[in-house]
Design a protein around this motif. Structure first.
Motif, PDB file in Angstrom:
ATOM      1  N   ASP A   1       1.047  -0.818  -0.006  1.00 21.69           N
ATOM      2  CA  ASP A   1      -0.034  -0.269   0.094  1.00 21.69           C
ATOM      3  C   ASP A   1       0.951   1.385  -0.207  1.00 21.69           C
ATOM      4  N   ILE A   2       0.387   2.644  -0.071  1.00 23.99           N
ATOM      5  CA  ILE A   2       1.173   3.259  -0.367  1.00 23.99           C
ATOM      6  C   ILE A   2       0.847   4.124   0.579  1.00 23.99           C
ATOM      7  N   SER A   3       1.806   5.110   1.693  1.00 24.04           N
ATOM      8  CA  SER A   3       2.259   6.264   2.761  1.00 24.04           C
ATOM      9  C   SER A   3       1.537   7.280   2.259  1.00 24.04           C
ATOM     10  N   LYS A   4       1.567   7.698   3.436  1.00 23.21           N
ATOM     11  CA  LYS A   4       1.200   9.216   3.439  1.00 23.21           C
ATOM     12  C   LYS A   4       1.708   9.838   2.751  1.00 23.21           C
ATOM     13  N   GLY A   5       3.676   9.602   3.190  1.00 27.53           N
ATOM     14  CA  GLY A   5       4.620  10.287   2.765  1.00 27.53           C
ATOM     15  C   GLY A   5       5.078  10.173   0.870  1.00 27.53           C
ATOM     16  N   ASP A   6       4.280   8.339   0.237  1.00 28.47           N
ATOM     17  CA  ASP A   6       3.813   8.816  -1.534  1.00 28.47           C
ATOM     18  C   ASP A   6       2.992   9.268  -2.275  1.00 28.47           C
ATOM     19  N   LEU A   7       2.285   9.619  -0.978  1.00 30.82           N
ATOM     20  CA  LEU A   7       0.632  10.206  -1.912  1.00 30.82           C
ATOM     21  C   LEU A   7       0.923  11.773  -2.038  1.00 30.82           C
ATOM     22  N   TYR A   8       2.157  12.555  -0.745  1.00 31.54           N
ATOM     23  CA  TYR A   8       2.250  13.695  -0.023  1.00 31.54           C
ATOM     24  C   TYR A   8       3.420  14.014  -1.885  1.00 31.54           C
ATOM     25  N   LYS A   9       4.092  13.404  -1.616  1.00 28.75           N
ATOM     26  CA  LYS A   9       5.063  13.152  -3.020  1.00 28.75           C
ATOM     27  C   LYS A   9       4.483  13.668  -4.207  1.00 28.75           C
ATOM     28  N   TYR A  10       3.766  12.333  -4.467  1.00 31.37           N
ATOM     29  CA  TYR A  10       2.869  12.671  -5.868  1.00 31.37           C
ATOM     30  C   TYR A  10       2.493  14.066  -5.989  1.00 31.37           C
ATOM     31  N   LEU A  11       1.041  14.156  -4.593  1.00 28.80           N
ATOM     32  CA  LEU A  11       0.302  15.722  -5.248  1.00 28.80           C
ATOM     33  C   LEU A  11       1.608  16.690  -5.011  1.00 28.80           C
ATOM     34  N   PHE A  12       2.203  16.740  -4.743  1.00 28.35           N
ATOM     35  CA  PHE A  12       3.172  18.134  -4.675  1.00 28.35           C
ATOM     36  C   PHE A  12       4.009  17.478  -6.157  1.00 28.35           C
ATOM     37  N   ASN A  13       4.308  16.553  -6.479  1.00 27.01           N
ATOM     38  CA  ASN A  13       4.605  17.114  -7.877  1.00 27.01           C
ATOM     39  C   ASN A  13       3.757  17.304  -9.358  1.00 27.01           C
ATOM     40  N   ILE A  14       2.540  16.644  -8.551  1.00 27.38           N
ATOM     41  CA  ILE A  14       1.316  17.277  -9.479  1.00 27.38           C
ATOM     42  C   ILE A  14       1.307  19.003  -9.417  1.00 27.38           C
ATOM     43  N   LEU A  15       1.301  19.510  -8.385  1.00 27.22           N
ATOM     44  CA  LEU A  15       1.088  21.079  -7.751  1.00 27.22           C
ATOM     45  C   LEU A  15       2.401  21.565  -9.038  1.00 27.22           C
ATOM     46  N   LYS A  16       3.779  20.767  -8.852  1.00 26.08           N
ATOM     47  CA  LYS A  16       4.760  21.919  -8.813  1.00 26.08           C
ATOM     48  C   LYS A  16       4.501  21.534 -10.841  1.00 26.08           C
ATOM     49  N   GLU A  17       3.811  20.707 -11.525  1.00 25.74           N
ATOM     50  CA  GLU A  17       3.903  21.003 -12.866  1.00 25.74           C
ATOM     51  C   GLU A  17       2.632  21.390 -13.528  1.00 25.74           C
ATOM     52  N   ASN A  18       1.182  21.619 -12.662  1.00 29.48           N
ATOM     53  CA  ASN A  18       0.561  22.351 -12.586  1.00 29.48           C
ATOM     54  C   ASN A  18      -0.141  23.384 -11.497  1.00 29.48           C
ATOM     55  N   PRO A  19       0.518  24.493 -10.961  1.00 30.46           N
ATOM     56  CA  PRO A  19       0.930  25.175 -10.408  1.00 30.46           C
ATOM     57  C   PRO A  19      -0.654  26.070  -9.819  1.00 30.46           C
ATOM     58  N   LYS A  20      -1.405  25.703 -10.813  1.00 26.70           N
ATOM     59  CA  LYS A  20      -3.099  26.188 -10.962  1.00 26.70           C
ATOM     60  C   LYS A  20      -4.066  25.065 -10.527  1.00 26.70           C
ATOM     61  N   ILE A  21      -3.293  24.337 -10.191  1.00 31.14           N
ATOM     62  CA  ILE A  21      -4.271  23.193  -9.743  1.00 31.14           C
ATOM     63  C   ILE A  21      -5.583  23.686  -9.352  1.00 31.14           C
ATOM     64  N   ASP A  22      -6.826  22.969  -9.272  1.00 31.10           N
ATOM     65  CA  ASP A  22      -7.955  23.169  -8.509  1.00 31.10           C
ATOM     66  C   ASP A  22      -8.504  21.854  -8.405  1.00 31.10           C
ATOM     67  N   PHE A  23      -8.001  21.781  -7.233  1.00 28.88           N
ATOM     68  CA  PHE A  23      -7.895  20.371  -6.051  1.00 28.88           C
ATOM     69  C   PHE A  23      -9.073  19.357  -6.033  1.00 28.88           C
ATOM     70  N   SER A  24     -10.452  20.929  -5.820  1.00 31.00           N
ATOM     71  CA  SER A  24     -11.985  20.226  -5.976  1.00 31.00           C
ATOM     72  C   SER A  24     -12.010  19.522  -7.376  1.00 31.00           C
ATOM     73  N   ARG A  25     -11.487  19.720  -8.433  1.00 35.76           N
ATOM     74  CA  ARG A  25     -11.566  19.133  -9.702  1.00 35.76           C
ATOM     75  C   ARG A  25     -10.949  17.870  -9.996  1.00 35.76           C
ATOM     76  N   VAL A  26      -9.998  16.619  -8.644  1.00 38.36           N
ATOM     77  CA  VAL A  26      -8.838  16.143  -9.309  1.00 38.36           C
ATOM     78  C   VAL A  26      -9.722  14.723  -8.085  1.00 38.36           C
ATOM     79  N   TYR A  27     -10.389  13.439  -8.745  1.00 41.79           N
ATOM     80  CA  TYR A  27     -11.313  12.598  -8.017  1.00 41.79           C
ATOM     81  C   TYR A  27      -9.289  11.713  -7.640  1.00 41.79           C
ATOM     82  N   ILE A  28      -9.707  11.545  -6.997  1.00 42.85           N
ATOM     83  CA  ILE A  28      -9.052  10.653  -6.113  1.00 42.85           C
ATOM     84  C   ILE A  28      -9.371   8.916  -5.865  1.00 42.85           C
ATOM     85  N   ASP A  29      -9.444   7.670  -6.709  1.00 42.15           N
ATOM     86  CA  ASP A  29     -10.479   6.886  -6.687  1.00 42.15           C
ATOM     87  C   ASP A  29     -10.489   5.526  -5.628  1.00 42.15           C
ATOM     88  N   PHE A  30      -9.626   5.995  -4.773  1.00 42.68           N
ATOM     89  CA  PHE A  30      -8.837   4.993  -3.619  1.00 42.68           C
ATOM     90  C   PHE A  30      -9.252   5.224  -2.401  1.00 42.68           C
TER      91      PHE A  30
END
Length: 399
Positions: A77-106
């Protein structure tokens, strides 16, 4: 050498293999595409391996809820650290991302506090739908969720933990990011599994010694015991019977409870576990004494470092026994322990004088008893002001 099977979709296998290059054990990769296959795959392979690991919690939950596990089952399973790392990378690549339009399916709504406590404001929260990891129709449910969110133009990206959804998301041209446990996480999980299996293996080889006392021993007693477990050695000594067996056979036959059911009353028993016969015999003697103290109601399996209650007793009785055991360590008699339990159940508040009357002991003895309980966090005292004289100390029990 320990043998492990990893049940995984094929497109996750390379990530797992790369993480386990340095692990010294035999690993077999078994692929699946359909959640309906997992039950059969477990049953087909369980006896060939020391442990089975699924690539995620879905496979684990489906198998756990479908079959009786006779080989240990684990999952990555992923850890919180794994998840936060992914979120940081997404935010870095998409600085204006609206997280209310992100579906987390798990992640289901009731789990979001664990993963994202104090991270998002209510209006910024990602999209979470109710999910049941033990549902074999989960893939279909997720596909419907993706399609509906796309139609309603509610999502910009899906964060998925499920590799078998990747091709579907690609075919529907839905932006996604696939999350997978880090190499370190996978490696550490397998190392923990190996350690766990080694403990289980050594425990299975431990010796169980049973000491039994009957009011009357029937002629066919040996045959009756062997009808419960053939893999045991029986020695009959007058009204005592000694049983010797391996821990694995003890657990598989459930002999302690089955003997209790078969012979009902007029029957005392003690079961000890050890690395050798003398250690097991010594622990069986301790268990036998405890069984006697509870008037045969509770059967214990005693090892050097632990005691396990084997009897089928309700939670209330089990709690009482646990309290009596705590009080026994403080040299409080069983009779007084039972009276203290009654006060605890009724949420009574007592003074030193009250307790002395109730237990028929001196106030000095009652005071020592209450201080001992308080020192061991089993009682709490409060000072109550009275009209005349010094404040009165009142105790409540916290067993």
């Amino acid at each position: 050498m320990i043998k492990l099977a990893i049940l995984t979709p094929k497109n996750s296998s390379e990530k797992i293999k790369n993480s386990l290059k340095e692990i010294t054990c035999e690993i077999k990769y078994i692929f699946y595409n359909n959640l309906y296959d997992l039950e059969e795959l477990y049953l087909k392979n369980a006896q060939k391996y020391d442990g089975i690991i699924t690539s995620g919690p879905i496979g684990y939950e489906i198998i756990k809820n479908s079959v009786e596990l006779f080989t240990p089952l684990y999952h990555f399973d992923i850890s919180k650290g794994d998840l936060y790392k992914y979120l940081f990378n997404i935010l870095k690549e998409n600085p204006k991302i609206d997280f209310s339009r992100v579906y987390i399916d798990f992640i289901s709504p009731e789990k979001k506090e664990y993963w994202f406590k104090d991270i998002f404001k209510k209006e910024e929260e990602p999209i979470f739908y109710q999910i049941n990891f033990s549902n074999k129709n989960l893939y279909e449910t997720l596909k419907n969720n993706y399609i509906n969110l796309k139609k309603e133009k509610k999502i910009d990206i899906v964060l998925t933990r499920i590799s078998n959804m990747v091709n579907f998301l690609k075919s529907e041209k839905i932006s996604f990011d696939f999350l997978f446990p880090s190499e370190e996480n996978i490696k550490n999980t397998v190392l923990e599994v190996i350690k766990d299996i080694k403990i289980l293996k050594s425990e299975k080889k431990q010796i169980i010694f049973g000491k039994l006392l009957f009011d009357k021993i029937s002629i066919d007693i040996e045959e009756e015991i062997h009808s419960i477990s053939k893999n045991c050695i029986i020695k009959i000594l007058d009204k005592n019977i000694e049983i010797l067996m391996l821990y694995e056979d003890f657990i598989n036959s459930n002999i302690a409870l089955n003997l209790k059911k078969k012979f009902r009353n007029n029957f005392l028993s003690g079961w000890g576990k050890g690395n050798n016969i003398n250690e097991a015999r010594h622990n069986a003697e301790k268990s036998y004494i405890k069984n006697k103290e509870t008037n045969t109601e509770v059967i214990y399996l005693v090892s050097t470092n632990s005691e396990t209650i084997l009897s089928e007793i309700n939670a209330k009785k089990k709690k009482n026994i646990e309290i009596i055991e705590k009080l026994k360590k403080l040299n409080i008699t069983k009779q007084n322990s039972e009276k203290l339990i009654e006060l605890f159940k009724n949420q009574e508040k007592v003074s030193c004088a009250n307790l002395a009357d109730y237990l028929n002991i001196s106030e000095r003895t009652a005071n020592r008893l209450l201080l001992k309980l308080e020192e061991n966090s089993l009682a709490i005292s409060n000072l109550i002001k009275i009209n005349r004289g010094r404040p009165k100390k009142i105790y409540t029990f916290s067993f």
